[in-house]
Design an enzyme around this catalytic site. Sequence first.
Site, PDB file in Angstrom:
ATOM      1  N   ARG A  26     -12.611 -33.901 -19.476  1.00 12.03           N
ATOM      2  CA  ARG A  26     -13.397 -34.465 -19.531  1.00 12.03           C
ATOM      3  C   ARG A  26     -14.368 -34.138 -17.821  1.00 12.03           C
ATOM      4  O   ARG A  26     -15.591 -35.239 -18.066  1.00 12.03           O
ATOM      5  CB  ARG A  26     -13.881 -35.088 -20.418  1.00 12.03           C
ATOM      6  CG  ARG A  26     -13.736 -34.584 -21.619  1.00 12.03           C
ATOM      7  CD  ARG A  26     -14.982 -34.188 -22.363  1.00 12.03           C
ATOM      8  NE  ARG A  26     -14.231 -33.663 -23.991  1.00 12.03           N
ATOM      9  CZ  ARG A  26     -14.884 -33.921 -24.783  1.00 12.03           C
ATOM     10  NH1 ARG A  26     -16.074 -34.740 -24.544  1.00 12.03           N
ATOM     11  NH2 ARG A  26     -14.098 -34.153 -25.895  1.00 12.03           N
ATOM     12  N   ARG A  39     -27.221 -28.917 -18.350  1.00 12.72           N
ATOM     13  CA  ARG A  39     -27.572 -28.002 -19.754  1.00 12.72           C
ATOM     14  C   ARG A  39     -29.166 -28.724 -19.938  1.00 12.72           C
ATOM     15  O   ARG A  39     -29.682 -27.753 -21.837  1.00 12.72           O
ATOM     16  CB  ARG A  39     -26.618 -29.664 -20.715  1.00 12.72           C
ATOM     17  CG  ARG A  39     -26.257 -29.067 -22.124  1.00 12.72           C
ATOM     18  CD  ARG A  39     -25.625 -30.625 -22.819  1.00 12.72           C
ATOM     19  NE  ARG A  39     -26.756 -31.740 -22.581  1.00 12.72           N
ATOM     20  CZ  ARG A  39     -26.643 -33.191 -23.215  1.00 12.72           C
ATOM     21  NH1 ARG A  39     -25.480 -32.977 -23.893  1.00 12.72           N
ATOM     22  NH2 ARG A  39     -27.353 -33.920 -22.410  1.00 12.72           N
ATOM     23  N   ASP A  76     -15.137 -25.255 -25.649  1.00 10.12           N
ATOM     24  CA  ASP A  76     -14.817 -26.604 -26.521  1.00 10.12           C
ATOM     25  C   ASP A  76     -13.443 -26.815 -27.251  1.00 10.12           C
ATOM     26  O   ASP A  76     -13.250 -24.925 -27.477  1.00 10.12           O
ATOM     27  CB  ASP A  76     -15.784 -27.176 -27.608  1.00 10.12           C
ATOM     28  CG  ASP A  76     -15.337 -28.907 -27.892  1.00 10.12           C
ATOM     29  OD1 ASP A  76     -16.074 -29.488 -26.948  1.00 10.12           O
ATOM     30  OD2 ASP A  76     -14.292 -28.611 -29.175  1.00 10.12           O
ATOM     31  N   TYR A 152     -10.429 -31.311 -38.306  1.00  9.79           N
ATOM     32  CA  TYR A 152     -12.044 -30.819 -38.007  1.00  9.79           C
ATOM     33  C   TYR A 152     -12.521 -29.936 -39.161  1.00  9.79           C
ATOM     34  O   TYR A 152     -13.379 -30.372 -39.651  1.00  9.79           O
ATOM     35  CB  TYR A 152     -12.331 -30.606 -36.347  1.00  9.79           C
ATOM     36  CG  TYR A 152     -12.321 -31.064 -35.693  1.00  9.79           C
ATOM     37  CD1 TYR A 152     -14.191 -32.362 -35.207  1.00  9.79           C
ATOM     38  CD2 TYR A 152     -11.682 -31.447 -34.628  1.00  9.79           C
ATOM     39  CE1 TYR A 152     -14.138 -33.471 -34.319  1.00  9.79           C
ATOM     40  CE2 TYR A 152     -12.172 -32.540 -33.426  1.00  9.79           C
ATOM     41  CZ  TYR A 152     -12.964 -33.457 -33.687  1.00  9.79           C
ATOM     42  OH  TYR A 152     -13.176 -34.468 -32.542  1.00  9.79           O
TER      43      TYR A 152
HETATM   44  O1  CP3 Z   1     -13.836 -30.787 -18.519  1.00 10.52           O
HETATM   45  C1  CP3 Z   1     -13.521 -30.739 -19.443  1.00 10.52           C
HETATM   46  O2  CP3 Z   1     -12.004 -31.037 -20.229  1.00 10.52           O
HETATM   47  C2  CP3 Z   1     -13.649 -29.134 -19.806  1.00 10.52           C
HETATM   48  C3  CP3 Z   1     -14.201 -29.069 -21.360  1.00 10.52           C
HETATM   49  C4  CP3 Z   1     -13.946 -29.733 -22.495  1.00 10.52           C
HETATM   50  C5  CP3 Z   1     -15.034 -30.185 -23.419  1.00 10.52           C
HETATM   51  N1  CP3 Z   1     -14.080 -30.566 -24.431  1.00 10.52           N
HETATM   52  C6  CP3 Z   1     -16.489 -29.753 -23.016  1.00 10.52           C
HETATM   53  C7  CP3 Z   1     -17.024 -31.238 -23.973  1.00 10.52           C
HETATM   54  C8  CP3 Z   1     -12.492 -30.129 -23.269  1.00 10.52           C
HETATM   55  C9  CP3 Z   1     -11.625 -29.717 -22.454  1.00 10.52           C
HETATM   56  C10 CP3 Z   1     -13.378 -30.514 -24.310  1.00 10.52           C
HETATM   57  C11 CP3 Z   1     -11.703 -30.746 -25.601  1.00 10.52           C
HETATM   58  C12 CP3 Z   1     -12.496 -31.015 -27.407  1.00 10.52           C
HETATM   59  N2  CP3 Z   1     -13.686 -31.202 -27.317  1.00 10.52           N
HETATM   60  C13 CP3 Z   1     -11.536 -32.186 -27.827  1.00 10.52           C
HETATM   61  C14 CP3 Z   1      -9.646 -32.964 -27.299  1.00 10.52           C
HETATM   62  C15 CP3 Z   1      -9.900 -33.582 -26.218  1.00 10.52           C
HETATM   63  C16 CP3 Z   1     -10.105 -34.948 -26.648  1.00 10.52           C
HETATM   64  O3  CP3 Z   1     -11.419 -35.586 -26.163  1.00 10.52           O
HETATM   65  O4  CP3 Z   1      -9.556 -35.640 -27.384  1.00 10.52           O
HETATM   66  C17 CP3 Z   1     -11.979 -32.669 -28.483  1.00 10.52           C
HETATM   67  C18 CP3 Z   1     -11.508 -33.687 -29.443  1.00 10.52           C
HETATM   68  C19 CP3 Z   1     -13.380 -32.459 -28.718  1.00 10.52           C
HETATM   69  C20 CP3 Z   1     -14.391 -32.065 -30.147  1.00 10.52           C
HETATM   70  C21 CP3 Z   1     -15.453 -32.839 -29.423  1.00 10.52           C
HETATM   71  N3  CP3 Z   1     -16.828 -31.850 -28.332  1.00 10.52           N
HETATM   72  C22 CP3 Z   1     -16.580 -34.107 -29.320  1.00 10.52           C
HETATM   73  C23 CP3 Z   1     -15.229 -35.217 -30.401  1.00 10.52           C
HETATM   74  C24 CP3 Z   1     -17.977 -34.027 -29.050  1.00 10.52           C
HETATM   75  C25 CP3 Z   1     -18.013 -35.099 -29.001  1.00 10.52           C
HETATM   76  C26 CP3 Z   1     -17.835 -35.839 -27.924  1.00 10.52           C
HETATM   77  C27 CP3 Z   1     -17.940 -36.038 -26.799  1.00 10.52           C
HETATM   78  O5  CP3 Z   1     -17.242 -36.741 -25.375  1.00 10.52           O
HETATM   79  O6  CP3 Z   1     -19.253 -36.178 -26.532  1.00 10.52           O
HETATM   80  C28 CP3 Z   1     -17.470 -33.048 -27.745  1.00 10.52           C
HETATM   81  C29 CP3 Z   1     -18.798 -32.263 -27.556  1.00 10.52           C
HETATM   82  C30 CP3 Z   1     -18.185 -31.699 -25.812  1.00 10.52           C
HETATM   83  N4  CP3 Z   1     -17.434 -31.352 -25.109  1.00 10.52           N
HETATM   84  C31 CP3 Z   1     -18.975 -32.408 -24.443  1.00 10.52           C
HETATM   85  C32 CP3 Z   1     -18.596 -31.904 -23.480  1.00 10.52           C
HETATM   86  C33 CP3 Z   1     -18.962 -31.600 -21.944  1.00 10.52           C
HETATM   87  C34 CP3 Z   1     -20.601 -33.126 -24.421  1.00 10.52           C
HETATM   88  C35 CP3 Z   1     -20.926 -32.731 -25.001  1.00 10.52           C
HETATM   89  C36 CP3 Z   1     -22.585 -32.915 -24.536  1.00 10.52           C
HETATM   90  O7  CP3 Z   1     -22.928 -31.971 -23.004  1.00 10.52           O
HETATM   91  O8  CP3 Z   1     -23.767 -33.879 -24.425  1.00 10.52           O
END
Ligand code: CP3
Length: 346
Positions: A26, A39, A76, A152
């Site tokens: 992340r 964003r 994602d 999911y």
């Molecule tokens: O920098 C990185 O790691 C690359 C981008 C990346 C994102 N999601 C962007 C993202 C990666 C590798 C993921 C993987 C992801 N997404 C996982 C597996 C990793 C983990 O955390 O266990 C999962 C379960 C998801 C599903 C997901 N996406 C959730 C549960 C959420 C909401 C929780 C949160 O962190 O906000 C997201 C949103 C998300 N994916 C964001 C980002 C940068 C935040 C959204 C925003 O910009 O507001």
Amino acid sequence: MMLKNDLLLRAARGEKTERIPVWLMRQAGRILPEYRAVRASLSGFKELVETPERAAEVTLQPVDILGVDAAIIFSDILVVSEGMGLPYEMEEKKGPYFPKTIDQVQDIDRLRTGKAEDFHYTLDAIRITRKELNGRVPLIGFAGAPFTLLCYMVEGGGSKTFSKSKKLLFTEPEAAGKLLQKITDTTIAYLRGQVEAGADLLQVFDSWAGILSPQAYEKFSIPFLRQICEAFPDVPVTLFAKGAFYARKSLAALPCQVIGTDWNMPPEESRLLVGEKTLQGNLDPCVLYGSAKFITEETHAMIRAFGAQRYIANLGHGVYPDTDPMKVRHFVETVQQFDISTLQNR
Ligand code: CP3
């Protein structure tokens, strides 16, 4: 293209490195004001994922600003379910949800098997990122594990108990297997597209692995992770199964190169369980709320426990959005400045 910094790839392949590579799960995200600005200039998260130039831009930000040893493509894990006909929505501050979910066995038959072209936006983002990275650091491609995606698609979002998903696994194991196979086929096509577009290493996130028993994990996750690993004999693959401390040995028996670990998994124990494979992890992301001194001490202790070789430093899960980027930089620099000649187990 020749990589100027290939520490991550050498560590993943089990080759000697002169220092420990480091990146953060992340790292491309809300910790950086520069990410939030990009964003905010768009309608939201989904548009960012689907606009290759902007996705490439936020992928590069942590390389430039934090100095990490790898880029991970901005996307994602949920794009895969969307490619199969089950779109997701991202709600600000709340996370993802699915307007439609898998409620009955017939819903599984209606899903399609996605092809690489269904994810053209992420593949284009990889091509642009590769070009702009110009060999500075390796680029990581990724996907969710089939089991985590099933969760999911069935729950429609996060859950406390995941009882809907487990009900499907335990009462309709054949239908669950069919769904897992469709997700696996789509994931392999997607990851193959990522490799062809220029991803140097692949990471598979099994974020909800910790809710299963060892027996259920053997049945509902391991066989599908095996198919994914076997599809990429020439690319290093990292398997990160959050919470699945109990599965480290069976994960390490798969044809992957790296096992990701969280902070519940003691490094010395992981080393015994995975043998010669490379380990990644596992600092508690909350350590980064501490003082610079505290971060240094905890990071040094982590490195001493893992040893310097066959090791990629990372957090044990994604960095939390309210973390100070200066603290992240401090963590990155602490790993990069660590003199590995001082280690007994180097
Ligand atoms: O920098 C990185 O790691 C690359 C981008 C990346 C994102 N999601 C962007 C993202 C990666 C590798 C993921 C993987 C992801 N997404 C996982 C597996 C990793 C983990 O955390 O266990 C999962 C379960 C998801 C599903 C997901 N996406 C959730 C549960 C959420 C909401 C929780 C949160 O962190 O906000 C997201 C949103 C998300 N994916 C964001 C980002 C940068 C935040 C959204 C925003 O910009 O507001």
